[in-house]
Design a protein around this motif. Structure first.
Motif, short mmCIF file in Angstrom:
data_model
loop_
_atom_site.label_atom_id
_atom_site.label_comp_id
_atom_site.label_asym_id
_atom_site.label_seq_id
_atom_site.Cartn_x
_atom_site.Cartn_y
_atom_site.Cartn_z
N GLU A 29 13.35 43.05 48.38
CA GLU A 29 12.09 43.24 49.05
C GLU A 29 11.27 41.96 48.95
O GLU A 29 11.41 41.19 48.00
N ALA A 30 10.43 41.74 49.96
CA ALA A 30 9.59 40.55 49.95
C ALA A 30 8.68 40.56 48.73
O ALA A 30 8.05 41.59 48.44
N PRO A 31 8.63 39.48 47.99
CA PRO A 31 7.78 39.46 46.79
C PRO A 31 6.31 39.40 47.15
O PRO A 31 5.92 38.79 48.15
N LYS A 32 5.51 40.06 46.33
CA LYS A 32 4.07 39.95 46.50
C LYS A 32 3.61 38.60 45.97
O LYS A 32 4.34 37.89 45.29
N ARG A 33 2.40 38.27 46.27
CA ARG A 33 1.87 36.97 45.89
C ARG A 33 2.04 36.73 44.39
O ARG A 33 1.73 37.59 43.57
N GLY A 34 2.58 35.57 44.05
CA GLY A 34 2.78 35.21 42.66
C GLY A 34 4.15 35.50 42.13
O GLY A 34 4.46 35.14 40.99
N SER A 35 5.01 36.17 42.91
CA SER A 35 6.35 36.52 42.44
C SER A 35 7.46 35.77 43.18
O SER A 35 8.63 36.09 43.01
N MET A 67 21.02 48.38 44.23
CA MET A 67 20.25 47.54 43.32
C MET A 67 19.18 46.83 44.15
O MET A 67 19.52 46.09 45.08
N THR A 68 17.94 47.02 43.80
CA THR A 68 16.83 46.48 44.58
C THR A 68 15.95 45.59 43.72
O THR A 68 15.49 46.01 42.65
N ALA A 69 15.72 44.37 44.19
CA ALA A 69 14.76 43.47 43.56
C ALA A 69 13.45 43.61 44.31
O ALA A 69 13.42 43.52 45.55
N ARG A 70 12.37 43.82 43.59
CA ARG A 70 11.09 44.09 44.27
C ARG A 70 9.91 43.81 43.36
O ARG A 70 10.07 43.65 42.14
N SER A 71 8.74 43.76 43.95
CA SER A 71 7.50 43.66 43.18
C SER A 71 7.09 45.06 42.73
O SER A 71 7.28 46.04 43.46
N CYS A 72 6.52 45.15 41.54
CA CYS A 72 6.13 46.44 40.96
C CYS A 72 4.77 46.31 40.30
O CYS A 72 4.27 45.21 40.05
N GLU A 78 14.59 50.00 36.17
CA GLU A 78 14.91 51.40 35.96
C GLU A 78 15.88 51.91 37.02
O GLU A 78 16.03 51.31 38.09
N TYR A 79 16.53 53.02 36.69
CA TYR A 79 17.37 53.74 37.64
C TYR A 79 16.69 55.05 38.00
O TYR A 79 16.26 55.80 37.11
N ASP A 80 16.58 55.33 39.30
CA ASP A 80 15.97 56.57 39.78
C ASP A 80 17.07 57.47 40.32
O ASP A 80 17.65 57.18 41.38
N PRO A 81 17.40 58.56 39.63
CA PRO A 81 18.49 59.42 40.09
C PRO A 81 18.19 60.12 41.42
O PRO A 81 19.11 60.51 42.13
N GLU A 82 16.91 60.29 41.76
CA GLU A 82 16.58 60.95 43.01
C GLU A 82 16.91 60.09 44.22
O GLU A 82 17.30 60.60 45.27
N THR A 83 16.74 58.79 44.08
CA THR A 83 17.01 57.89 45.21
C THR A 83 18.32 57.13 45.05
O THR A 83 18.79 56.51 46.01
N CYS A 89 12.25 44.57 38.69
CA CYS A 89 10.98 44.08 39.19
C CYS A 89 10.84 42.58 38.96
O CYS A 89 11.25 42.06 37.92
N TYR A 90 10.27 41.91 39.94
CA TYR A 90 10.03 40.47 39.78
C TYR A 90 9.15 40.21 38.56
O TYR A 90 9.30 39.19 37.89
N GLU A 91 8.24 41.14 38.28
CA GLU A 91 7.38 41.00 37.11
C GLU A 91 8.18 41.06 35.82
O GLU A 91 7.83 40.41 34.82
N PHE A 92 9.27 41.83 35.81
CA PHE A 92 10.15 41.90 34.64
C PHE A 92 10.86 40.56 34.44
O PHE A 92 11.06 40.12 33.30
N VAL A 93 11.25 39.92 35.53
CA VAL A 93 11.88 38.60 35.44
C VAL A 93 10.91 37.61 34.79
O VAL A 93 11.27 36.85 33.88
N ALA A 94 9.66 37.64 35.24
CA ALA A 94 8.66 36.73 34.69
C ALA A 94 8.40 37.01 33.21
O ALA A 94 8.27 36.08 32.40
N GLU A 95 8.31 38.29 32.85
CA GLU A 95 8.06 38.64 31.45
C GLU A 95 9.21 38.19 30.55
O GLU A 95 8.98 37.67 29.45
#
Length: 261
Positions: A29-35, A67-72, A78-83, A89-95
């Motif tokens: 997914e397109a990263p939000k500003r700063g990611s 597997m989806t890379a995205r801003s959060c 995380e894994y979502d069993p429903e979807t 998350c890009y924020e997780f990469v930064a952390e």
């Protein structure tokens, strides 16, 4: 504890069966500003693609996982069993980068930056394997004994340690991550009812499994603080049991695959 024998070469995309990758989808997914830098890092180092290729080569899926890379909002994966979606998350990469970088060093040279990149990549690959375990447990209703989060940690070890020197370096980086988290934990704030084991326990487990796989190469991990000599005496047996367990769990779902990585 959850098992194969020995350490094998890393899986490569070239060995991937042609039809299977569609079951392990990838999206960015397109990263939000700063990611933007984090999104670029994942793409340039092919982190999602490499894990997808490894998993697709080893095990069938009854239906798709993406597997989806995205801003959060939060720094997480995380894994979502429903979807059927694994999110990193890009924020997780930064952390993760900030944690492994430690104290800001304006004099960092190119070699140190390259080493940091490799360690961040390793931590992200481990995370994807961990979440991949949740997906496999969900899709195949895999039986297991113990807490699912501990089993997912074991699966990440099963994947990376068996990939040879590079995978082991990546796994060692994750042991360091949990050690760093543990160093910042206030003992009074540790939630022992949490579905995850405490950071200190995860750091000790990761060191134990890596040491158990290659005692001669990783004797330094027995530091007497995170991994004690007493615990280390049983690490080879823990590693062997871990491999046996996962070999057994995956065997029914490997029909038509080319073996393990």
């Amino acid at each position: 504890m959850l098992a194969a024998v020995g350490v094998s070469a890393a899986c490569t995309p070239a060995a991937l069966p042609a039809a299977e990758p569609a079951k392990w989808g990838i999206s960015y997914e397109a990263p939000k500003r700063g990611s933007g830098a984090e999104a670029e890092f994942l793409r340039e180092r092919h982190v999602l693609e490499e894990v997808r290729s490894s998993l697709a080569e080893q095990v069938r899926l009854p239906d798709g996982v993406t597997m989806t890379a995205r801003s959060c909002k939060d720094a997480e994966a995380e894994y979502d069993p429903e979807t059927g979606r694994i999110s990193v998350c890009y924020e997780f990469v930064a952390e993760t980068r900030d944690l492994l970088r430690g104290e800001d060093r304006p004099d960092r040279d190119a070699d140190l930056d390259a080493e940091l990149d490799e360690r961040v990549e390793g931590a992200l690959r481990e995370t994807l394997y961990h979440e991949g375990a949740h997906a496999l447990i969900d899709k195949w209703e895999l039986p297991f004994v113990g807490r699912e989060e501990d089993v997912a940690d074991q699966f990440a070890a099963y994947q990376l340690i068996r990939q040879g020197a590079r995978g082991q370096r990546h796994f060692a980086a994750v042991a360091d991550v949990y050690g760093l988290y543990a160093a910042d934990d206030d003992p009074e704030d540790i939630d022992f009812a949490d579905e995850h084991s405490p950071d200190a326990a995860r750091a000790a487990n990761y060191r134990c499994w890596l040491y158990g796989a290659r005692p001669g190469a990783y004797e330094r991990l027995v530091d007497g603080t995170i991994l004690t000599p007493d615990r280390s005496e049983g690490c080879e047996e823990e590693w062997e049991a871990l491999q046996r367990g996962w070999d057994h769990l995956l065997k029914p779902h490997r029909e038509g695959r080319n073996g393990t990585s």
